[in-house]
Write a protein that holds these residues in place. Sequence first.
Motif, PDB file in Angstrom:
ATOM      1  N   LEU A 173       0.829  -1.201   0.000  1.00 56.53           N
ATOM      2  CA  LEU A 173       0.000   0.000   0.000  1.00 56.53           C
ATOM      3  C   LEU A 173       0.869   1.258   0.000  1.00 56.53           C
ATOM      4  O   LEU A 173       1.955   1.279   0.580  1.00 56.53           O
ATOM      5  CB  LEU A 173      -0.916   0.002   1.234  1.00 56.53           C
ATOM      6  N   ARG A 174       0.377   2.318  -0.632  1.00 57.70           N
ATOM      7  CA  ARG A 174       1.137   3.565  -0.731  1.00 57.70           C
ATOM      8  C   ARG A 174       0.591   4.651   0.183  1.00 57.70           C
ATOM      9  O   ARG A 174       1.335   5.471   0.701  1.00 57.70           O
ATOM     10  CB  ARG A 174       1.116   4.063  -2.174  1.00 57.70           C
ATOM     11  N   ASP A 175      -0.710   4.679   0.362  1.00 51.70           N
ATOM     12  CA  ASP A 175      -1.352   5.691   1.191  1.00 51.70           C
ATOM     13  C   ASP A 175      -0.979   5.475   2.656  1.00 51.70           C
ATOM     14  O   ASP A 175      -1.136   4.363   3.177  1.00 51.70           O
ATOM     15  CB  ASP A 175      -2.870   5.597   0.999  1.00 51.70           C
ATOM     16  N   PRO A 176      -0.488   6.497   3.377  1.00 50.92           N
ATOM     17  CA  PRO A 176      -0.072   6.333   4.772  1.00 50.92           C
ATOM     18  C   PRO A 176      -1.186   5.804   5.687  1.00 50.92           C
ATOM     19  O   PRO A 176      -0.918   5.007   6.582  1.00 50.92           O
ATOM     20  CB  PRO A 176       0.345   7.748   5.193  1.00 50.92           C
ATOM     21  N   PHE A 177      -2.425   6.247   5.451  1.00 52.01           N
ATOM     22  CA  PHE A 177      -3.529   5.807   6.299  1.00 52.01           C
ATOM     23  C   PHE A 177      -3.786   4.316   6.135  1.00 52.01           C
ATOM     24  O   PHE A 177      -3.841   3.565   7.116  1.00 52.01           O
ATOM     25  CB  PHE A 177      -4.801   6.594   5.973  1.00 52.01           C
ATOM     26  N   THR A 178      -3.948   3.860   4.896  1.00 54.06           N
ATOM     27  CA  THR A 178      -4.242   2.446   4.676  1.00 54.06           C
ATOM     28  C   THR A 178      -3.040   1.564   5.010  1.00 54.06           C
ATOM     29  O   THR A 178      -3.205   0.440   5.476  1.00 54.06           O
ATOM     30  CB  THR A 178      -4.673   2.212   3.217  1.00 54.06           C
ATOM     31  N   LYS A 179      -1.831   2.079   4.787  1.00 58.70           N
ATOM     32  CA  LYS A 179      -0.626   1.312   5.119  1.00 58.70           C
ATOM     33  C   LYS A 179      -0.554   1.060   6.633  1.00 58.70           C
ATOM     34  O   LYS A 179      -0.334  -0.070   7.082  1.00 58.70           O
ATOM     35  CB  LYS A 179       0.622   2.053   4.635  1.00 58.70           C
ATOM     36  N   SER A 180      -0.743   2.119   7.419  1.00 59.38           N
ATOM     37  CA  SER A 180      -0.698   1.971   8.879  1.00 59.38           C
ATOM     38  C   SER A 180      -1.906   1.197   9.387  1.00 59.38           C
ATOM     39  O   SER A 180      -1.814   0.477  10.393  1.00 59.38           O
ATOM     40  CB  SER A 180      -0.624   3.342   9.550  1.00 59.38           C
TER      41      SER A 180
END
Length: 428
Positions: free
Chosen positions: A349-356
């Motif tokens: 995943l690239r998006d910080p929200f979805t990655k975390s």
Amino acid sequence: MNSYLIKKEKQPNPMTPMHLVALIDLSLFTLLSFRSGVFVMFILMIGASKVVLNYLTYIILRKYKMGDTYLAIIVAMILSLGLAMQLRLSTDVGFKQFIWYLTGLSIFLVTSSIFQLVNKRIRSIWFFYILMIILFILTLLIGKSINGAKNWIVLGKISFQPSEFIKILFVFFIASFVSNPEALRLKLGDRSASPKWILMIMVFIILGFFVLQREFGTALLIFMVYLSTIYVFEKAITFIATNAILAGSAALIAVKIMPHLQVRVDSWLNPFADIAGKGYQITQSLFAIGSGSFFGTGIGFGYPHFIPNVETDFIFSAICEEMGIFGGIAIIIMFVLLLYRGIKICLGLRDPFTKSLAFGLTITVAFQTFLIIGGVTKLIPLTGITLPFVSYGGSSMLSSFLILGLLQALSGSILREEAFEFEKIDNK
């Protein structure tokens, strides 16, 4: 042309892993049907129904390109061992667990399908925090105490543990902070407080609510998730050390002043000192694991009922007794594979929200598994939390499937991003 055909013929059948799970299911539930010496058709029907549901779920995921199909395969195997042991302990309890499995499977499919619709719309850190506080207040006001912890809400015939869903909201809360830490920046005139320290205060308030409910196991779980996420995404060593020291000091004080915690620590350090009293649960767990040896006594030939709360907190001990150490190792390997697939989704995943978010959900399951297996094997004190997808209970099963559905949806977003990139390349 011939080389292409040869390569195509050598490609593995994508259904092979599911065929293997089906074979294990049919063998396990058939064996369980004969455990009393009399064939029980009802148990075999549950096993056959589970096989059909496994295939349907897998086909839906593949047909609609909903992401990582191995998540469902791994969990299907974990569920097989857990459901079989629940049916062995009690047909009634096993059937209720099967109903919860059906409900959880529905939640999994719905969550996998609709999460993308709300993913970018609800990311407010305050939204998730206020929702957690509301659930805590409701539990303290109308909650019911069971086994010394006020962590149940009972509405007529329906009862559930809000803490099972608070831990998921907490992961969303931390993910919101990672993606937008400035949302917690507090300005005082010309000065401003660092968002990390505001976060620490908010997290310790959440831990305080868990202490009021005497829900120490879940408090430890979310604290581990909190520190791990901050370490991975923020790398603030001093901040993490400060949190650990404060929490460790508070835990030592709590053990000294709370008899309930003192009993747990004493039964962990030396359970054989009071084998008929406070050490009874853990000693019976150890006896069960030891008597199972490597290959187990066989399903129906052990004595798991000697362990109090065996269908919830100590289900892993029952599995080790009747399926052997190898059965217990199989459970652990399945959870390790689930951890691996979750971390792989996180890295994709690239998006910080979805990655975390993917990271937090994955380690929530991993830490929960560690805490309960470590507790029943006397590696750490008992925490009273459940083994995901295995322990009996509706709240545990539904929250576990909700986490699985979120991970499935996140893996599906990776698939869509890759498809979009390929489409852009083709258009060029």
